[in-house]
Enzyme design. Structure first.
Site, short mmCIF file in Angstrom:
data_model
loop_
_atom_site.label_atom_id
_atom_site.label_comp_id
_atom_site.label_asym_id
_atom_site.label_seq_id
_atom_site.Cartn_x
_atom_site.Cartn_y
_atom_site.Cartn_z
N ASP A 22 -6.92 4.04 -4.76
CA ASP A 22 -7.54 3.98 -3.35
C ASP A 22 -8.12 5.26 -3.07
O ASP A 22 -8.45 5.56 -4.06
CB ASP A 22 -6.33 3.62 -2.33
CG ASP A 22 -6.85 3.02 -0.82
OD1 ASP A 22 -7.04 1.50 -1.16
OD2 ASP A 22 -6.98 3.75 0.05
N LYS B 132 0.73 -1.18 -0.20
CA LYS B 132 0.00 0.05 0.04
C LYS B 132 0.91 1.38 -0.16
O LYS B 132 1.97 1.12 0.49
CB LYS B 132 -0.89 0.16 1.32
CG LYS B 132 -2.07 1.14 1.23
CD LYS B 132 -3.15 0.48 0.06
CE LYS B 132 -4.49 0.69 0.82
NZ LYS B 132 -5.49 -0.23 0.19
N1 GLU Z 1 -7.42 -0.11 -2.77
C1 GLU Z 1 -8.06 -1.08 -3.18
C2 GLU Z 1 -8.07 -2.09 -1.76
O1 GLU Z 1 -7.94 -1.52 -0.70
C3 GLU Z 1 -7.85 -1.94 -4.34
C4 GLU Z 1 -6.17 -2.59 -4.42
C5 GLU Z 1 -5.91 -2.86 -5.71
O2 GLU Z 1 -6.60 -3.09 -6.77
O3 GLU Z 1 -4.79 -3.38 -5.73
O4 GLU Z 1 -8.52 -3.05 -1.94
#
Ligand code: GLU
Length: 418
Positions: free
Chosen positions: A146, A106
């Site tokens: 995100d 992240k």
């Molecule tokens: N940000 C989204 C999550 O928290 C998607 C992450 C992604 O697609 O890699 O799951």
């Protein structure tokens, strides 16, 4: 945030709860409680008026035992090192519970993007992409959208990476616009899994979704799509909120028209079908069949949990309940579908996007949605099996038991590198 619970401590306590039911050594559990590495960087860009401004940014690569690190990048003033570490850990166990061959990561930039122009945001995003370049790649770490980021930012990151690497590698990032290599169904995917998981839970609990009342806290991409899809399944959306307040109509309202009102005016508040204005906290404590928290971490703490009256909660946001809130809800027999399963649709369709990019072949939206449904239903069934086998009181612990076992197996099967 309604309280200052540290999300990284929440993640660690969720892992510890599950570890009690796993035959895995403390040394391995210890490894699974910490990120492998965290990049902390300072990005300095030129504002439109010629001044320079510095922004702090992070990327946490939590665990790569099951595949490339995977997870979004958020732009928010509340971003911190510990928040990004927690979110990257949640991604690790999210990709594991839905059993897709990816790890967890992240990133984030400490910024309120509303205060900046599009060209400033483009310079900042490209600057972050340059910093990330050595650590990302379709086989290494694959970022995604995100909070407050979307197709636009993903397209900029892809373009920066491909330009600097002198290649075409659309699978370096997911959540792109369709014409830039994105997948059909990706934008809707988080909301879709939130309601598919809710449908499975209602079925498991022998509750009728037809006519069930629903409150949605947070009306961004995940929240409003969940509202639209659950309405299509026959439930009645009676309340919704965003950062400025909430709306309520006991007979239900059109969730799409409420979203249009938000696009026009900046908020759901003032939407004509609303009969009463509520605060964000009122929405979380309404007497409804299903509550969908779809905003940020720590929306429900122990005090608020004492007033929650929903029967089922499907977590579209990451980390919306503190561990103390979880304990209170457990005592009240509220069935909580944990974030790592409920909102896993986003990363699952990101995985499909990555597969399509590598195959250089696009799937139809129908195929994406069908494959997503299979994955979410299988993950829910795995959760329930463990929930019953260990006679657990909290479905979250069941999800972590399944997910941690999968990550630990991959780690142990790899053997040790001298
Ligand atoms: N940000 C989204 C999550 O928290 C998607 C992450 C992604 O697609 O890699 O799951």
């Amino acid at each position: 945030m309604s309280d200052d619970t540290n999300p990284f401590e929440s993640l660690q306590s969720q892992i510890e709860d599950a570890a009690n039911y796993l035959d895995i050594g403390d040394d391995v559990i210890e490894r699974l409680k910490h990120p492998e590495r965290v990049l902390e960087t300072n990005l300095t860009i030129e504002r439109d008026d010629g001044d320079l401004e510095r922004f702090k940014a992070f990327r946490s690569q939590f665990n790569g035992d099951r595949g490339p690190y995977k997870g979004g990048i958020r732009y928010h003033p509340q971003v911190s090192r510990d928040e990004v570490k927690a979110l990257s850990g949640w991604m690790t166990y999210k990709t594991a519970i839905v059993d897709i061959p990816l790890g967890g990561g992240k990133g984030g930039i400490v910024i309120d993007p509303d205060d900046y122009s599009e060209s400033e945001l483009e310079r900042l995003t490209r600057s972050f992409a340059r910093e990330l370049r050595p650590m990302i790649g379709e086989d290494r770490d694959v970022p995604a959208p995100d909070v407050n980021t979307g197709q636009r930012e993903m397209n900029w990151i892809k373009d920066t990476y491909e330009t600097l690497e002198n290649t075409t590698e659309p699978g370096v990032i997911t959540g792109k616009a369709i014409d830039s290599g994105g997948s059909a169904g990706r934008v809707e995917a988080t909301g879709r899994s939130t309601v598919l998981a809710a449908r499975e839970a209602f079925d498991y609990l022998d509750k009728d979704l037809e006519g069930a009342t629903v409150a949605v806290q947070g009306y961004g991409n995940a929240g409003w799509i969940a509202a639209k899809l659950i309405d299509e399944m026959g439930a009645t959306v009676v309340a919704a909120s965003d950062s400025t307040g909430g709306i309520y109509n006991p007979d239900g309202f059109d969730p799409v028209a409420a979203k249009d009102h938000k696009i026009e005016t900046g908020s759901v508040v003032g939407y004509e079908e609303s009969e009463e204005e509520l605060t964000n906290e009122d929405v979380l404590t309404l007497d409804v069949d299903l509550l969908i928290p779809a905003a940020l971490e720590n929306a429900v703490d122990a005090d608020l949990a004492a007033d929650v009256e929903a029967d089922v909660i499907s977590e579209a946001a990451n980390g919306p309940l503190t561990p103390a809130a979880d304990e209170v809800l457990e005592g009240k027999d509220v069935f909580v579908i944990p974030d790592i399963l409920a909102n896993a649709g986003g990363v699952t369709v990101s995985y499909f996007e990555w597969v399509q990019n590598r195959q250089r072949f696009s799937w139809s939206e129908e195929r994406v949605n069908e494959e997503l449904e299979t994955i979410i239903v299988d993950a829910f069934n795995a959760l329930v099996e463990t929930y019953e086998e260990h006679d657990l009181e909290n479905p979250r612990t069941a999800a972590y038991v399944v997910a941690i076992q999968r990550v630990a197996d991959a780690f142990e099967e790899a053997g040790s590198w001298p």
